[in-house]
Design an enzyme around this catalytic site. Structure first.
Site, short mmCIF file in Angstrom:
data_model
loop_
_atom_site.label_atom_id
_atom_site.label_comp_id
_atom_site.label_asym_id
_atom_site.label_seq_id
_atom_site.Cartn_x
_atom_site.Cartn_y
_atom_site.Cartn_z
N LYS A 114 -14.44 1.59 15.35
CA LYS A 114 -13.17 0.88 15.22
C LYS A 114 -12.36 0.76 16.83
O LYS A 114 -12.03 -0.64 17.14
CB LYS A 114 -12.16 1.66 14.48
N LYS B 77 -11.77 -2.81 18.17
CA LYS B 77 -10.56 -3.38 18.38
C LYS B 77 -10.10 -3.64 19.91
O LYS B 77 -9.06 -4.15 20.10
CB LYS B 77 -9.27 -2.19 17.68
N PHE C 110 -4.33 3.54 14.77
CA PHE C 110 -4.53 4.49 13.88
C PHE C 110 -5.72 3.93 13.11
O PHE C 110 -5.98 3.00 12.84
CB PHE C 110 -3.56 4.83 12.74
N ASP D 5 -4.66 -6.26 5.17
CA ASP D 5 -5.47 -7.14 5.85
C ASP D 5 -5.35 -8.55 5.28
O ASP D 5 -5.87 -9.51 5.96
CB ASP D 5 -7.14 -6.61 5.40
N ASN E 68 0.76 -1.30 0.00
CA ASN E 68 -0.02 0.01 0.01
C ASN E 68 0.76 1.32 -0.09
O ASN E 68 2.15 1.13 -0.10
CB ASN E 68 -0.98 -0.13 1.23
N PRO F 45 -3.40 -11.61 10.75
CA PRO F 45 -3.47 -11.29 12.09
C PRO F 45 -3.61 -9.99 12.33
O PRO F 45 -3.12 -9.05 11.63
CB PRO F 45 -2.32 -11.71 12.63
N ASP F 46 -4.77 -9.26 13.20
CA ASP F 46 -4.98 -7.84 13.35
C ASP F 46 -4.07 -7.59 14.81
O ASP F 46 -4.05 -8.07 15.91
CB ASP F 46 -6.27 -7.72 13.86
N ILE F 47 -2.94 -6.96 14.45
CA ILE F 47 -1.80 -6.93 15.55
C ILE F 47 -2.56 -5.87 16.57
O ILE F 47 -2.45 -6.15 17.81
CB ILE F 47 -0.66 -6.27 14.80
O1 C5P Z 1 -8.81 -2.19 10.54
P1 C5P Z 1 -7.93 -1.08 10.16
O2 C5P Z 1 -6.66 -1.35 9.29
O3 C5P Z 1 -8.45 0.14 9.42
O4 C5P Z 1 -7.26 -0.55 11.33
C1 C5P Z 1 -6.19 0.39 11.50
C2 C5P Z 1 -5.50 0.25 12.82
O5 C5P Z 1 -5.29 -1.33 13.11
C3 C5P Z 1 -3.93 0.71 12.68
O6 C5P Z 1 -3.64 1.26 13.87
C4 C5P Z 1 -3.20 -0.59 12.30
O7 C5P Z 1 -1.84 -0.48 12.47
C5 C5P Z 1 -3.85 -1.50 13.12
N1 C5P Z 1 -3.63 -2.75 12.27
C6 C5P Z 1 -3.05 -3.71 12.80
N2 C5P Z 1 -3.18 -5.23 12.10
C7 C5P Z 1 -3.96 -5.37 11.13
C8 C5P Z 1 -4.65 -4.38 10.68
C9 C5P Z 1 -4.51 -3.18 11.15
O8 C5P Z 1 -2.48 -3.57 13.80
N3 C5P Z 1 -3.67 -6.56 10.59
#
Ligand code: C5P
Length: 401
Positions: free
Chosen positions: A338, A342, A324, A276, A208, A304-306
């Site tokens: 969000k 989260k 963010f 994603d 990106n 994985p969503d960190i």
């Molecule tokens: O879901 P989205 O990408 O909009 O969320 C943004 C936030 O989630 C940012 O802080 C980004 O660093 C974090 N994020 C993450 N792991 C992912 C996707 C997003 O930590 N796989």
């Protein structure tokens, strides 16, 4: 900022050693005291006499020099400093550090010190890219060594690439960062930054447009307030800040591993634009056009969503977790949702719709969403956003540890 600070400067054997008298001069101008340690190879490039004249100090060269031991033993020498700086940090010195060698004065001091160590690597581009240097760098990062550079550019050997030692003023800034005193002194903060690259096959990847500018500015601002920063970065176009612990990753999975390895932390700020999706199955050879000309179908799996993973940690969750949100419409409503989804404490929301020019630009207009509501900040530079956010983080963590 550097007045009265004591710096032990270890000078390795590379052509960039010729910049160290200038580095010493600039550190002294700022009130620092510099004790030079010259390796045998370093002495091929710069003389002890030059260094002692500029530093106004004795230059240490040999481990088994009895006079030196009588004046100040090597253990004491390694601890009397506020910071140990290695410049230039050659491939050989980095290998010695990673391997725990202690067979000359420089490597012994590096093993014996109880102070933070900042290295300014300098070597030929091939040596910098060599698998052994990559491994050693990863080991050193894991050991908490701080880095500055190297830069890309023309090299003394006639080649071009990554491996030029940072300029003296860049090293001075990194030293100031590493020694910064402020309300975040003693606090460990993890910052993610940049995009991730998810391989499609060995030659293609999903990426990106994130430049890493906001995350980099934030790491720098937190460090300037005295925080001990671990900066986990994807392949960003903006170079990482000096004087912080830099962990370079490519994929989201690697970023999660690096963040988990860096914990515990007092705060974690997730500024990275993490992909994603990744490919469901690793493809080990290049995807070819088939005879029918039909385009391939790519099967994706969710990354994985960190942010959500760290926010949801029970024991060991950082006291403050900041995410963010880059949104193109209904910024506040989407970012508020969000934050809840989260499980993080704050969301820094920004409008990245094309007309704003924010993505890849130097300015940002953010709204901070917390439990207490939304606080919209006027449009300002990413550096100003970073400084304001760092100050707010310091306030939330309650100042000094
Ligand atoms: O879901 P989205 O990408 O909009 O969320 C943004 C936030 O989630 C940012 O802080 C980004 O660093 C974090 N994020 C993450 N792991 C992912 C996707 C997003 O930590 N796989």
């Amino acid at each position: 900022m550097l007045a009265g600070k004591r710096i032990l400067l270890i000078i390795g054997g590379g052509i960039a050693a010729f910049k160290t008298p200038d580095l010493i001069r600039r550190l002294k101008e700022r009130g620092a005291e510099v004790t030079p340690v010259l390796t045998r190879a370093g002495a091929e490039f710069v003389t002890p006499l030059t260094l002692s004249a500029v530093a106004g100090q004795k230059v240490y060269t040999e481990l088994f020099d009895l006079t030196d031991e009588a004046e100040m033993g090597h253990i004491e020498l390694s601890r009397a400093a506020d910071l140990v700086v290695v410049a230039p940090a050659t491939a050989d010195l980095m290998a010695k550090m990673a391997g725990g060698h202690a067979n000359d004065l420089a490597s012994t001091l590096l093993m014996a010190t109880d102070k933070r160590v900042l290295i300014a690597p300098a070597m030929n581009v091939r040596m910098w890219d060599h698998a052994a240097t990559r491994r050693n760098l990863a080991t050193l990062m894991g050991d908490g060594i701080l880095t500055v550079g190297p830069n890309e550019g023309d090299m003394a050997c006639g080649e071009f690439g990554n491996g030029r030692m940072s300029e003296p003023l860049e090293i001075v800034t990194a030293i100031e960062m590493a020694l910064a005193d402020g309300p975040l002194k003693g606090r460990h903060i993890v910052v993610t930054s940049g995009p991730t690259h998810e391989p499609i096959d060995p030659v293609r990847y999903i990426a990106n447009r994130s430049s890493g500018a906001q995350g980099t500015a934030l790491a720098r601002a937190l460090s300037a307030l005295g925080a001990d920063v671990t900066f986990v970065t994807g392949p960003a176009s903006v170079p990482p800040p000096g004087g912080v612990r830099v962990v370079r990753v490519d994929t989201a999975a690697q970023m999660l591993d690096a963040v988990q390895a860096a914990l515990p932390a007092d705060a974690a700020v997730f500024a990275a634009a993490v992909a994603d999706w990744r490919m469901a199955d690793a493809v080990h050879s290049k995807i070819k056009k088939d005879a029918s000309g039909a385009p391939p179908t790519l099967a994706f799996a969710e990354n994985p969503d960190i942010l959500a993973t760290v926010s949801g940690m029970g024991d060991g969750r950082p006291a403050l977790v900041v995410g963010f949100a880059a949104e193109t419409d209904d910024v506040i409503a989407n970012a508020t949702a969000k934050r809840a989804r989260k499980g993080c404490d704050w969301i820094v929301a920004n409008d990245v719709s094309e007309a704003t020019g924010i993505m890849g630009g130097t300015e940002n207009a953010v709204t901070i969403i917390t439990e207490g509501g939304a606080d919209a900040w006027p449009r300002m530079t990413k550096d100003e956003v970073a400084r304001k956010l760092a100050a707010r983080i310091a306030e939330a963590l309650g100042g000094a540890a």
